[in-house]
Design an enzyme around this catalytic site. Structure first.
Site, short mmCIF file in Angstrom:
data_model
loop_
_atom_site.label_atom_id
_atom_site.label_comp_id
_atom_site.label_asym_id
_atom_site.label_seq_id
_atom_site.Cartn_x
_atom_site.Cartn_y
_atom_site.Cartn_z
N SER A 19 0.84 -1.20 0.00
CA SER A 19 0.00 0.00 0.00
C SER A 19 0.88 1.25 0.00
O SER A 19 2.05 1.18 -0.38
CB SER A 19 -0.93 -0.02 1.22
OG SER A 19 -1.95 0.94 1.08
N ASN A 20 0.33 2.37 0.41
CA ASN A 20 1.08 3.64 0.45
C ASN A 20 0.51 4.51 1.57
O ASN A 20 -0.53 4.17 2.14
CB ASN A 20 1.01 4.33 -0.93
CG ASN A 20 -0.41 4.67 -1.30
OD1 ASN A 20 -1.07 5.48 -0.66
ND2 ASN A 20 -0.92 4.01 -2.34
N PRO A 21 1.17 5.63 1.91
CA PRO A 21 0.76 6.39 3.11
C PRO A 21 -0.44 7.32 2.93
O PRO A 21 -0.70 8.15 3.82
CB PRO A 21 2.01 7.21 3.47
CG PRO A 21 3.02 6.93 2.42
CD PRO A 21 2.38 6.19 1.31
#
Ligand code: C5P
Length: 222
Positions: A36-38
């Site tokens: 995923s990513n932030p």
């Protein structure tokens, strides 16, 4: 004549339909592990809130985030990029404004296990495949598409390229490498880019203020 003018201004104030993607997507390796990513979804939720406050119909298609749904917004929760694409396609019809604010994961593991893999079962390398590009995939006639470009270098040139490739009416570019305006921050400093090459830079302001400016700009096209 006056009657005609009144009718025209009524048309200008008519509620529009927004479909907004927000947050990250998760691409599962197994039942508990994912890529995923932030992204926190703040910018997309702020646009949904701003559009709903101005009386527009808003469908917010959200990846996994911890934010409250803004008042007057219909929310559809999804996890992966492919689920997000399916939800977007189901909601887009002629006259829809599609704002792609989500930080969609570009890749997913080729194989995803339904259960939690034991450590010893984990492969030494994870083979990745490309996810579909949601904004580029929507080709429904009469859907107006607005994108976001979160960049760390060559911000304006990369954003302009995405605006053309994804056939967008406008792209909002921001430099996520700068402190205080990136993922999870309350502020943002963006530029609006258009397919004809025009660029409009906005000063640093809260994400809520940026959201209002975006909604007002979209309203001005109708
Ligand atoms: O990831 P990228 O910088 O290409 O994202 C630019 C725009 O495209 C954003 O509006 C994002 O929501 C959208 N996008 C998408 N589907 C993807 C990747 C990005 O709709 N798979």
């Amino acid at each position: 004549m006056l009657g005609v003018l009144q009718d025209e201004s009524e048309v200008r104030r008519r509620a529009m339909r927004f479909v907004i993607t927000a947050g990250p997507t998760r691409e599962h390796i197994d039942a508990v592990r994912f890529l995923s990513n932030p992204s926190t979804g703040k910018m997309g939720f702020a646009i949904a809130e701003a559009a709903a406050k101005r009386g527009h119909e808003v469908v917010l298609i959200a990846g996994p985030v911890v934010l409250k749904t803004p008042a007057g917004v219909r929310r559809v929760d999804v996890v992966s990029a492919r689920e997000m694409l399916k939800a977007v396609c189901a909601e887009c019809r002629p006259g829809t404004v599609l704002a792609g604010v989500a930080a969609v994961a570009d890749f997913r593991p080729k194989i995803s296990a339904k259960r939690k893999l034991h450590k010893g079962e984990m492969p030494g390398a994870i083979e990745l495949v490309h996810n579909p590009d949601i904004l580029a995939s929507v080709k429904t006639k009469g859907v107006v598409k607005v994108g976001f470009a979160a960049e760390t270098d060559d911000v304006l040139a990369s954003a302009a390229d995405k605006c053309r490739r994804k056939n967008l009416r406008m792209i909002v570019a921001n430099d996520v490498s700068r402190r205080g305006i990136g993922f999870g921050a309350d502020d943002n400093e963006v530029a609006f880019l258009f397919p004809d090459g025009a660029v409009e830079r906005l000063p640093k302001m809260t994400k809520r203020a940026v959201a209002r400016r975006i909604v007002e700009r979209i309203e001005s096209w109708f």
